[in-house]
Design a protein around this motif. Structure first.
Motif, PDB file in Angstrom:
ATOM      1  N   ALA A   1       0.904  -1.413  -0.072  1.00 32.06           N
ATOM      2  CA  ALA A   1      -0.009   0.047  -0.052  1.00 32.06           C
ATOM      3  C   ALA A   1       0.914   1.446  -0.013  1.00 32.06           C
ATOM      4  CB  ALA A   1      -0.612   0.096   1.319  1.00 32.06           C
ATOM      5  N   ARG A   2       1.897   1.219   0.806  1.00 32.15           N
ATOM      6  CA  ARG A   2       2.829   2.195   0.846  1.00 32.15           C
ATOM      7  C   ARG A   2       3.536   2.375  -0.497  1.00 32.15           C
ATOM      8  NH1 ARG A   2       5.178   1.026   5.225  1.00 32.15           N
ATOM      9  NH2 ARG A   2       4.005   2.336   6.497  1.00 32.15           N
ATOM     10  N   GLU A   3       3.924   1.431  -1.350  1.00 30.68           N
ATOM     11  CA  GLU A   3       4.412   1.405  -2.683  1.00 30.68           C
ATOM     12  C   GLU A   3       3.498   1.978  -3.520  1.00 30.68           C
ATOM     13  OE1 GLU A   3       5.999  -2.314  -3.813  1.00 30.68           O
ATOM     14  OE2 GLU A   3       7.055  -2.438  -2.175  1.00 30.68           O
ATOM     15  N   ALA A   4       2.180   1.464  -3.168  1.00 32.12           N
ATOM     16  CA  ALA A   4       1.129   2.252  -4.358  1.00 32.12           C
ATOM     17  C   ALA A   4       1.088   3.826  -4.091  1.00 32.12           C
ATOM     18  CB  ALA A   4      -0.097   1.572  -3.951  1.00 32.12           C
ATOM     19  N   LEU A   5       1.136   4.202  -2.901  1.00 35.76           N
ATOM     20  CA  LEU A   5       1.110   5.687  -2.595  1.00 35.76           C
ATOM     21  C   LEU A   5       2.250   6.465  -3.399  1.00 35.76           C
ATOM     22  CD1 LEU A   5      -0.213   8.002  -0.871  1.00 35.76           C
ATOM     23  CD2 LEU A   5       1.206   7.321   1.007  1.00 35.76           C
ATOM     24  N   GLU A   6       3.585   5.884  -2.983  1.00 42.41           N
ATOM     25  CA  GLU A   6       4.843   6.298  -3.331  1.00 42.41           C
ATOM     26  C   GLU A   6       4.766   6.608  -5.130  1.00 42.41           C
ATOM     27  OE1 GLU A   6       7.917   3.832  -1.899  1.00 42.41           O
ATOM     28  OE2 GLU A   6       7.454   4.846   0.505  1.00 42.41           O
ATOM     29  N   ALA A   7       3.778   5.599  -5.681  1.00 46.59           N
ATOM     30  CA  ALA A   7       3.835   5.552  -7.237  1.00 46.59           C
ATOM     31  C   ALA A   7       2.479   6.680  -7.701  1.00 46.59           C
ATOM     32  CB  ALA A   7       3.389   4.272  -7.797  1.00 46.59           C
ATOM     33  N   GLY A   8       2.051   7.377  -6.577  1.00 51.29           N
ATOM     34  CA  GLY A   8       0.893   8.275  -6.944  1.00 51.29           C
ATOM     35  C   GLY A   8      -0.396   7.545  -6.917  1.00 51.29           C
ATOM     36  N   ASP A   9      -0.583   6.570  -6.321  1.00 47.51           N
ATOM     37  CA  ASP A   9      -1.972   5.584  -6.334  1.00 47.51           C
ATOM     38  C   ASP A   9      -2.482   5.522  -4.931  1.00 47.51           C
ATOM     39  OD1 ASP A   9      -3.864   4.051  -7.611  1.00 47.51           O
ATOM     40  OD2 ASP A   9      -2.496   3.049  -8.790  1.00 47.51           O
ATOM     41  N   GLN A  10      -3.891   5.091  -4.906  1.00 50.47           N
ATOM     42  CA  GLN A  10      -4.326   4.875  -3.702  1.00 50.47           C
ATOM     43  C   GLN A  10      -3.773   3.847  -2.873  1.00 50.47           C
ATOM     44  OE1 GLN A  10      -8.448   4.575  -4.495  1.00 50.47           O
ATOM     45  NE2 GLN A  10      -8.808   6.056  -5.858  1.00 50.47           N
ATOM     46  N   PRO A  11      -3.468   3.827  -1.580  1.00 53.97           N
ATOM     47  CA  PRO A  11      -2.564   2.940  -1.102  1.00 53.97           C
ATOM     48  C   PRO A  11      -3.652   1.909  -0.453  1.00 53.97           C
ATOM     49  CG  PRO A  11      -3.511   4.775   0.636  1.00 53.97           C
ATOM     50  CD  PRO A  11      -4.075   5.146  -0.779  1.00 53.97           C
ATOM     51  N   PHE A  12      -3.240   0.921  -1.469  1.00 55.58           N
ATOM     52  CA  PHE A  12      -4.038  -0.505  -1.128  1.00 55.58           C
ATOM     53  C   PHE A  12      -2.621  -1.626  -1.661  1.00 55.58           C
ATOM     54  CE2 PHE A  12      -7.785   2.042  -1.332  1.00 55.58           C
ATOM     55  CZ  PHE A  12      -8.448   1.651  -0.526  1.00 55.58           C
ATOM     56  N   GLY A  13      -2.640  -2.710  -0.965  1.00 52.07           N
ATOM     57  CA  GLY A  13      -1.846  -3.703  -1.334  1.00 52.07           C
ATOM     58  C   GLY A  13      -2.286  -5.101  -0.822  1.00 52.07           C
ATOM     59  N   SER A  14      -2.195  -5.977  -1.558  1.00 53.06           N
ATOM     60  CA  SER A  14      -2.680  -7.411  -1.346  1.00 53.06           C
ATOM     61  C   SER A  14      -1.726  -8.423  -1.538  1.00 53.06           C
ATOM     62  CB  SER A  14      -3.976  -7.751  -1.853  1.00 53.06           C
ATOM     63  OG  SER A  14      -4.902  -6.764  -1.773  1.00 53.06           O
ATOM     64  N   VAL A  15      -1.839  -9.789  -0.804  1.00 57.11           N
ATOM     65  CA  VAL A  15      -0.890 -10.768  -1.114  1.00 57.11           C
ATOM     66  C   VAL A  15      -1.721 -12.339  -1.246  1.00 57.11           C
ATOM     67  CG1 VAL A  15       1.215 -12.290   0.058  1.00 57.11           C
ATOM     68  CG2 VAL A  15       0.895  -9.827   0.086  1.00 57.11           C
ATOM     69  N   LEU A  16      -1.533 -12.962  -2.210  1.00 55.60           N
ATOM     70  CA  LEU A  16      -2.045 -14.405  -1.986  1.00 55.60           C
ATOM     71  C   LEU A  16      -0.998 -15.252  -1.630  1.00 55.60           C
ATOM     72  CD1 LEU A  16      -4.508 -16.099  -2.996  1.00 55.60           C
ATOM     73  CD2 LEU A  16      -3.531 -16.389  -5.348  1.00 55.60           C
ATOM     74  N   VAL A  17      -1.444 -16.248  -0.477  1.00 55.41           N
ATOM     75  CA  VAL A  17      -0.523 -17.285  -0.008  1.00 55.41           C
ATOM     76  C   VAL A  17      -1.393 -18.538  -0.113  1.00 55.41           C
ATOM     77  CG1 VAL A  17       0.244 -17.728   2.164  1.00 55.41           C
ATOM     78  CG2 VAL A  17       0.243 -15.563   1.828  1.00 55.41           C
ATOM     79  N   SER A  18      -0.411 -19.571  -0.479  1.00 53.61           N
ATOM     80  CA  SER A  18      -0.751 -20.948  -0.614  1.00 53.61           C
ATOM     81  C   SER A  18      -1.342 -21.512   0.824  1.00 53.61           C
ATOM     82  CB  SER A  18      -0.107 -21.898  -1.296  1.00 53.61           C
ATOM     83  OG  SER A  18       1.271 -21.963  -0.352  1.00 53.61           O
ATOM     84  N   ALA A  19      -2.033 -22.488   0.764  1.00 48.32           N
ATOM     85  CA  ALA A  19      -2.220 -23.484   2.218  1.00 48.32           C
ATOM     86  C   ALA A  19      -0.814 -23.745   2.915  1.00 48.32           C
ATOM     87  CB  ALA A  19      -2.952 -24.563   1.725  1.00 48.32           C
ATOM     88  N   ASP A  20       0.232 -23.997   2.075  1.00 49.94           N
ATOM     89  CA  ASP A  20       1.338 -24.078   2.728  1.00 49.94           C
ATOM     90  C   ASP A  20       2.386 -22.987   3.101  1.00 49.94           C
ATOM     91  OD1 ASP A  20       2.741 -23.566   0.304  1.00 49.94           O
ATOM     92  OD2 ASP A  20       3.497 -25.734   0.176  1.00 49.94           O
ATOM     93  N   GLY A  21       1.734 -21.803   3.118  1.00 50.46           N
ATOM     94  CA  GLY A  21       2.488 -20.439   3.468  1.00 50.46           C
ATOM     95  C   GLY A  21       3.460 -19.888   2.411  1.00 50.46           C
ATOM     96  N   LYS A  22       3.445 -20.345   1.003  1.00 49.78           N
ATOM     97  CA  LYS A  22       4.119 -19.928   0.092  1.00 49.78           C
ATOM     98  C   LYS A  22       3.243 -18.739  -0.431  1.00 49.78           C
ATOM     99  CE  LYS A  22       6.153 -20.864  -4.369  1.00 49.78           C
ATOM    100  NZ  LYS A  22       6.178 -21.492  -5.449  1.00 49.78           N
ATOM    101  N   VAL A  23       4.167 -17.528  -0.654  1.00 45.75           N
ATOM    102  CA  VAL A  23       3.731 -16.141  -1.156  1.00 45.75           C
ATOM    103  C   VAL A  23       3.366 -16.627  -2.797  1.00 45.75           C
ATOM    104  CG1 VAL A  23       3.758 -13.668  -1.883  1.00 45.75           C
ATOM    105  CG2 VAL A  23       4.288 -14.746   0.115  1.00 45.75           C
TER     106      VAL A  23
END
Length: 161
Positions: A17-39
């Motif tokens: 979200a901070r990276e989005a803001l620094e790029a001039g965008d609204q501050p939102f970020g998301s991550v998808l993680v598998s059942a075994d914890g892998k991003v």
């Protein structure tokens, strides 16, 4: 309930979200993680170019539909800095993704925008489970939510309320 093992992924969402803001965008970020914890996939908001469907949660749904089996999608967890909007919640439900864990709620966001005198989103905010009744949802995470609030304050040109 948010677990200690969820916190590193939620912190990464705040970083995105901070990276989005620094790029001039609204501050939102998301991550998808598998059942075994892998991003598996991560993204940040990219709506500044004019395509307001470029939410990271929507991109996760698209990516998952292409790269994961239905069982893998159902077992995965989506972490996000802000509760899904109705568009993203619907995409999540249609693709069959698993648990959602968010830092800040849509209700919190609307309150912050109101305090800042900023415009509300053009689409009504709804709890995820209003759109996807069977969704497993955990959030908000109060300590990190304050960091997200500060990002929204900065995006809307204020450092304090």
């Amino acid at each position: 309930m948010i677990q200690a093992s969820d916190l590193p992924h939620l912190r990464r969402c705040v970083e995105l979200a901070r990276e989005a803001l620094e790029a001039g965008d609204q501050p939102f970020g998301s991550v998808l993680v598998s059942a075994d914890g892998k991003v598996l996939f991560e993204d940040r908001n990219r709506v500044a170019g004019g395509d307001h469907t470029r939410h990271p949660e929507f991109e996760i749904a698209r990516w998952a539909a292409t790269h994961l089996t239905p069982a893998e999608r159902a077992a995965a967890t989506v972490y996000t800095s802000g509760e899904h909007c109705p568009m993203c919640a619907a995409a999540h439900g249609w693709v069959g993704l698993g648990r959602i864990v968010y830092v800040s709620s849509s209700e919190q966001l609307v309150g912050w925008l109101d305090e800042l005198g900023a415009p509300l989103p053009p689409v009504n905010t709804l709890p995820i489970q209003t759109v996807v009744p069977a969704a497993v949802v955990d959030g908000p995470e109060p300590e990190l939510a304050e960091q997200v609030r500060a990002l929204h304050q900065k995006f809307h040109g204020q450092t304090s309320t």
